[in-house]
Design an enzyme around this catalytic site. Sequence first.
Site, short mmCIF file in Angstrom:
data_model
loop_
_atom_site.label_atom_id
_atom_site.label_comp_id
_atom_site.label_asym_id
_atom_site.label_seq_id
_atom_site.Cartn_x
_atom_site.Cartn_y
_atom_site.Cartn_z
N TYR A 161 -19.87 -33.13 51.44
CA TYR A 161 -19.53 -32.91 52.93
C TYR A 161 -19.08 -31.42 53.01
O TYR A 161 -19.76 -30.74 53.86
CB TYR A 161 -18.47 -33.64 53.35
CG TYR A 161 -18.54 -35.27 53.48
CD1 TYR A 161 -19.67 -35.71 53.39
CD2 TYR A 161 -17.50 -36.01 53.50
CE1 TYR A 161 -19.98 -37.04 53.47
CE2 TYR A 161 -17.45 -37.20 53.51
CZ TYR A 161 -18.93 -37.96 53.67
OH TYR A 161 -18.95 -39.26 53.59
N GLU B 286 -13.11 -44.33 53.82
CA GLU B 286 -12.14 -43.35 52.97
C GLU B 286 -10.67 -43.30 53.48
O GLU B 286 -9.86 -42.85 52.49
CB GLU B 286 -12.96 -41.95 53.12
CG GLU B 286 -12.37 -40.88 52.21
CD GLU B 286 -13.11 -39.66 52.05
OE1 GLU B 286 -13.03 -38.59 51.31
OE2 GLU B 286 -14.22 -39.47 52.97
N GLU C 205 -4.10 -32.48 59.49
CA GLU C 205 -4.20 -32.06 60.92
C GLU C 205 -5.35 -32.67 61.56
O GLU C 205 -5.13 -32.88 62.91
CB GLU C 205 -4.40 -30.52 61.04
CG GLU C 205 -3.06 -29.83 60.35
CD GLU C 205 -2.70 -29.97 59.05
OE1 GLU C 205 -1.61 -29.98 58.67
OE2 GLU C 205 -3.87 -30.16 58.31
#
Length: 647
Positions: free
Chosen positions: A383, A498, A630
């Site tokens: 990713y 995940e 975040e």
Amino acid sequence: MALALHPAVDGHARLVPGAAVAAAVVVLDGDELVVVEPAEAPSSPTNLGSAPLATVDLAAGARTVLASGPDAVAAHATAVDEWRALTARWLVGLGRESQAIGVQYAKDRKQFDVAVGSFQAVQHRFADLATDLDGADLLSNKAVWALDVGDPVGTSFPAMAFWFAGDTAQRTASWALHVHGGYGFMEEYDIQLHFRRAKATRLLLGDPKRELQLLAGRLWDDPESGPVPGSRLRPTSAYGAAADEPATAATASDADGGFDFRLGAEVLDFRREVREFLGRHVTPEVIERAHHTGTIHDNGLHAVMAEAGWISAGWPAEFGGQGRSPLEMNALTEEMYLSGAPVDGLGVASLVAHTLLIDGTDWQKRTIIPEILSGKALCCLGYSEPDAGSDVAACTTKAVQDGDEWTINGQKMFTTMAHEAQYVFLLTRTNTEVAKHKGLTMFVVPMDQAGVSITPVHTMGGERTNITYYDDVKVDDKYRVGEVDGGWKVMMTALVFERNSAWYGELVRLLDHGLGWARSAPSPTGGLMVDDPLVRERLARIAVGNEISNLLGWRAAWMASEGTLPGVEGTMAKLFTTEHYQFAGNELIDALGTDGLTRHGDPTATAADGWIEAIYRHCQVTTIYGGTSEVLRGIIAERGLQLPRNR
């Protein structure tokens, strides 16, 4: 009827909650538990929470003795615990209402021509508090349940719940007040009353930190007790030995609409089977080898797990699985992490397999999933990129189609397990003419393709990760997952698998290392560190957070077992668990002082064999894996609380 929370002093029960409006008050007077019916209602002093508190004169009314001696003291203690649990529920309600008031105001109030609730700083604080409120909700329900069913360690949970629910309600009301700006201080606004009452309620039992000292005693005055309430399980010192089952378990609504925090017999039986298996195969040598190499995977362990059917346990029989429920699989994951098993390879492979089951082609389901479930194939995640970080939609690794073949060029960062894996789950850019998240396509690329190269990267936490390069890599279209330009949807599916609280087991091991150290290290003030109030407070706070992490994780598993995809709830579990993991690591290494400086593996390391130092380094990355904290806060704020999108 009101309850005096503290024993009477000189014939008076001071500031009893509700006494100003109660017809009778129950008081512990010496070794007598009495009911006092005041001749006239005592007056309530002006107080912080504007509550009907009053001091009761035990001689100013009819007095009836309910019990005396040890029975009276025990009955009063039980009543106070019930008050703790029920008041924790009330505090959760106060926190929920404060949150609702604050969120609505943040949606309605405009500053700089946009809603205040669209500011990231505002959203993130609300997300943290919403997560804590959900944790307090679960924990306070568990406290009431534990007392109701007579759980053997039920006294641990009221103290946990009262402390955490009070802390969370106070922080939530404080933040909602702050969001209101100056208006929040006006008495016509309800939020200022909620703010005052949250603090005032916490003070009714005295200094809130004394609750943590009380909790530490209830958890660990028995020198044989472990890091999980009610369990002798000590993962780092006697894993695999006979152990009581933890008193905590899943949350589930029963037929009457209540809660039951016990796991069913099938889950418990499976858990024991897994624990016995891991006790035989997860040896100190396996754990040390993984930490020495930095590859948190062991081929030998993976092979025996595959042979035993654990890798495919949650899969249907058509894939060679056992059809285990999400609750059973959560127990399996929890036990693996409790054992210290190096399971990074298994975790990523399972994530990819589950994503292929939902978004993959028939060929991928027939070919790649069986390879993964049989233990023959491992996977890594492609990713992140050098300049993208958490902004995965900024992907620039390019895939160009030519008939049934694609050519891939680019670079990926942090492809952990790439040096062991047979496949990389690779996110690519296939369209630059649309919004960036709409021009992505996912592939499951064989790692032995020409043009794939790997460079190792060693991290502060001791783990090895990798940079992977893709130079004119040719990939058949059969390895494409999902639609062309539909990679964002596939990745969202993968992220659900995940983002979980699997690190709960590591939290338990960390607390156990801390307990072992505290029970053996001398305190500078005399005695052992486990008797030091500063250490006891730290350990108790960690235990509370561990319990909430456990409950949030089991909630997500229970939702999955009910057929619901726990998107926001799984995100909350991951956010809370990893943030708490860092808090716990920091608290324990501070408690060790200079003893916390020596690294694990150094022969001079004596404090917990250096494991707390090693975990302190390792836990820092957990708030980045699976999306940074975040990013998770943004998801909770916008999808969970429906705050306006950040501009």
